[in-house]
Design a protein around this motif. Structure first.
Motif, PDB file in Angstrom:
ATOM      1  N   VAL A  74       0.870  -1.179   0.000  1.00  0.00           N
ATOM      2  CA  VAL A  74       0.000   0.000   0.000  1.00  0.00           C
ATOM      3  C   VAL A  74       0.907   1.230   0.000  1.00  0.00           C
ATOM      4  O   VAL A  74       1.633   1.460   0.969  1.00  0.00           O
ATOM      5  CB  VAL A  74      -0.911   0.044   1.250  1.00  0.00           C
ATOM      6  CG1 VAL A  74      -1.802   1.283   1.207  1.00  0.00           C
ATOM      7  CG2 VAL A  74      -1.756  -1.204   1.348  1.00  0.00           C
ATOM      8  N   SER A  75       0.900   2.008  -1.078  1.00  0.00           N
ATOM      9  CA  SER A  75       1.729   3.210  -1.144  1.00  0.00           C
ATOM     10  C   SER A  75       0.996   4.363  -0.461  1.00  0.00           C
ATOM     11  O   SER A  75       0.017   4.896  -0.988  1.00  0.00           O
ATOM     12  CB  SER A  75       2.043   3.586  -2.591  1.00  0.00           C
ATOM     13  OG  SER A  75       2.749   4.823  -2.625  1.00  0.00           O
ATOM     14  N   GLU A  92      -2.838   5.408  -1.736  1.00  0.00           N
ATOM     15  CA  GLU A  92      -3.576   4.167  -1.991  1.00  0.00           C
ATOM     16  C   GLU A  92      -4.439   3.727  -0.804  1.00  0.00           C
ATOM     17  O   GLU A  92      -5.369   2.952  -0.976  1.00  0.00           O
ATOM     18  CB  GLU A  92      -2.601   3.058  -2.381  1.00  0.00           C
ATOM     19  CG  GLU A  92      -1.957   3.289  -3.732  1.00  0.00           C
ATOM     20  CD  GLU A  92      -0.987   2.191  -4.125  1.00  0.00           C
ATOM     21  OE1 GLU A  92      -0.803   1.231  -3.333  1.00  0.00           O
ATOM     22  OE2 GLU A  92      -0.399   2.292  -5.221  1.00  0.00           O
ATOM     23  N   GLN A  93      -4.123   4.266   0.377  1.00  0.00           N
ATOM     24  CA  GLN A  93      -4.938   3.933   1.552  1.00  0.00           C
ATOM     25  C   GLN A  93      -6.350   4.496   1.454  1.00  0.00           C
ATOM     26  O   GLN A  93      -7.243   4.098   2.196  1.00  0.00           O
ATOM     27  CB  GLN A  93      -4.256   4.418   2.841  1.00  0.00           C
ATOM     28  CG  GLN A  93      -4.188   5.926   3.005  1.00  0.00           C
ATOM     29  CD  GLN A  93      -2.958   6.539   2.373  1.00  0.00           C
ATOM     30  OE1 GLN A  93      -2.491   6.069   1.348  1.00  0.00           O
ATOM     31  NE2 GLN A  93      -2.439   7.585   2.982  1.00  0.00           N
ATOM     32  N   TYR A  94      -6.557   5.432   0.533  1.00  0.00           N
ATOM     33  CA  TYR A  94      -7.881   6.030   0.367  1.00  0.00           C
ATOM     34  C   TYR A  94      -8.698   5.329  -0.719  1.00  0.00           C
ATOM     35  O   TYR A  94      -9.818   5.743  -1.020  1.00  0.00           O
ATOM     36  CB  TYR A  94      -7.745   7.521   0.041  1.00  0.00           C
ATOM     37  CG  TYR A  94      -7.059   8.299   1.138  1.00  0.00           C
ATOM     38  CD1 TYR A  94      -7.660   8.454   2.387  1.00  0.00           C
ATOM     39  CD2 TYR A  94      -5.796   8.847   0.949  1.00  0.00           C
ATOM     40  CE1 TYR A  94      -7.021   9.145   3.409  1.00  0.00           C
ATOM     41  CE2 TYR A  94      -5.147   9.541   1.965  1.00  0.00           C
ATOM     42  CZ  TYR A  94      -5.763   9.681   3.187  1.00  0.00           C
ATOM     43  OH  TYR A  94      -5.120  10.361   4.199  1.00  0.00           O
ATOM     44  N   ARG A 120      -8.142   4.022   7.242  1.00  0.00           N
ATOM     45  CA  ARG A 120      -7.291   4.469   6.135  1.00  0.00           C
ATOM     46  C   ARG A 120      -5.823   4.574   6.524  1.00  0.00           C
ATOM     47  O   ARG A 120      -5.121   5.490   6.131  1.00  0.00           O
ATOM     48  CB  ARG A 120      -7.788   5.817   5.600  1.00  0.00           C
ATOM     49  CG  ARG A 120      -9.241   5.819   5.169  1.00  0.00           C
ATOM     50  CD  ARG A 120      -9.440   4.977   3.925  1.00  0.00           C
ATOM     51  NE  ARG A 120     -10.836   4.976   3.480  1.00  0.00           N
ATOM     52  CZ  ARG A 120     -11.265   4.408   2.340  1.00  0.00           C
ATOM     53  NH1 ARG A 120     -10.388   3.802   1.572  1.00  0.00           N
ATOM     54  NH2 ARG A 120     -12.537   4.437   2.013  1.00  0.00           N
ATOM     55  N   LYS A 121      -5.356   3.628   7.322  1.00  0.00           N
ATOM     56  CA  LYS A 121      -3.957   3.602   7.743  1.00  0.00           C
ATOM     57  C   LYS A 121      -3.357   2.229   7.453  1.00  0.00           C
ATOM     58  O   LYS A 121      -4.049   1.226   7.414  1.00  0.00           O
ATOM     59  CB  LYS A 121      -3.844   3.864   9.257  1.00  0.00           C
ATOM     60  CG  LYS A 121      -4.224   5.252   9.715  1.00  0.00           C
ATOM     61  CD  LYS A 121      -4.041   5.325  11.228  1.00  0.00           C
ATOM     62  CE  LYS A 121      -4.369   6.691  11.782  1.00  0.00           C
ATOM     63  NZ  LYS A 121      -4.163   6.720  13.259  1.00  0.00           N
ATOM     64  N   GLY A 164     -10.303   0.503   1.818  1.00  0.00           N
ATOM     65  CA  GLY A 164     -11.323   0.923   2.777  1.00  0.00           C
ATOM     66  C   GLY A 164     -12.117  -0.236   3.348  1.00  0.00           C
ATOM     67  O   GLY A 164     -12.611  -0.172   4.480  1.00  0.00           O
ATOM     68  N   LYS A 165     -12.214  -1.325   2.594  1.00  0.00           N
ATOM     69  CA  LYS A 165     -12.910  -2.512   3.078  1.00  0.00           C
ATOM     70  C   LYS A 165     -12.070  -3.250   4.129  1.00  0.00           C
ATOM     71  O   LYS A 165     -12.616  -3.972   4.963  1.00  0.00           O
ATOM     72  CB  LYS A 165     -13.207  -3.459   1.908  1.00  0.00           C
ATOM     73  CG  LYS A 165     -14.145  -2.869   0.870  1.00  0.00           C
ATOM     74  CD  LYS A 165     -14.287  -3.815  -0.317  1.00  0.00           C
ATOM     75  CE  LYS A 165     -15.160  -3.207  -1.398  1.00  0.00           C
ATOM     76  NZ  LYS A 165     -15.259  -4.097  -2.596  1.00  0.00           N
TER      77      LYS A 165
END
Length: 241
Positions: free
Chosen positions: A33-34, A39-41, A52-53, A46-47
């Motif tokens: 995850v960049s 990309e966390q958004y 979002r971390k 999100g699932k």
């Protein structure tokens, strides 16, 4: 279903989870995850983690966020060696004491140096006022002194003779300003000796692999696409300046 761990090794908490899982032979699938690319958004992440971390894990239908919660979960599930998260009440309390303290001390002060010294001026192109940098350096210096005097004292590790989760969480945070060009170990022999013991306990190969990205960040910053940071530039500047 294999355990999935969502990671970006530029992130200190991600490095701690990665090192802990690899060192203890926890079988997992690495999911990149960049964070700088946001990309966390994304919808899919999100699932996994509505916060979002990263890091985050998915273990079957069970999802979990926050690095400390993840590592203690893995320690319990995979019955890792006792020294990581001791069964002894007082030793575990010592580990938890450091893990509770570092959230508002070591973590923010180490991160701030990384952003003020490297990311904000060299990638975002925003000048950092001298008084902001001086204050951040003073805060970090005070935190490192507390770490040596209160948590390390004259012991090899935070909880005696063996490495624990407290040491692992501490080292990844203290390495963050090093990635920005501030060698916090240079004038601190006690801290430097502790760093060497932690690296040896983890294994030099794994330690160096996990920190390769952050330690090359000064070079990678030269070619970093600053447009990737525009979606949270205002938030970063508000937080650190």
């Amino acid at each position: 279903m294999v355990l999935e761990i969502y990671l970006d090794l530029f992130s200190q908490p991600c490095r701690s989870v990665y090192i802990f899982a690899k060192k203890n032979g926890v079988p997992f699938e690495y999911k990149s995850v960049s964070l700088l690319a946001g990309e966390q958004y994304g919808e899919e992440f999100g699932k996994i983690n509505v916060l979002r971390k990263a890091p985050a894990i998915r273990d079957g239908d069970f999802c979990l966020a926050e690095s400390v919660a993840i590592m203690t979960y893995l320690a319990e599930k995979y019955k890792t060696p006792d020294h990581w998260f001791p069964a002894d009440l007082q030793k575990r309390a010592q580990v938890n004491e450091y893990l509770s303290w570092q959230h508002s001390a070591m973590r923010p002060h180490g991160s701030k140096i990384f952003w003020l010294k490297l990311m904000i001026p060299r990638v975002m192109g925003t000048e950092v006022p001298k008084e902001k940098m001086d204050a951040a350096l003073e805060d970090l210096d005070g935190t490192l002194k507390l770490f040596e005097e209160k948590f390390l004292q004259d012991r090899p590790f935070i909880v005696g003779d063996q490495i624990s989760l407290a040491d692992l969480v501490a080292i990844v945070e203290i390495m963050q300003p090093v990635g920005a060009g501030l060698d916090v170990f240079e004038t601190r022999p006690k801290l430097s000796a502790w760093r060497d013991r932690v690296r040896d306990a983890i294994g030099a190969e794994l330690f160096d692999e996990a920190h390769q990205g952050i330690l090359s960040s000064q070079e990678s910053a030269k070619s970093m696409d600053s447009s990737k940071l525009q979606h949270f530039k205002a938030r970063i500047l508000k937080k650190f300046l």
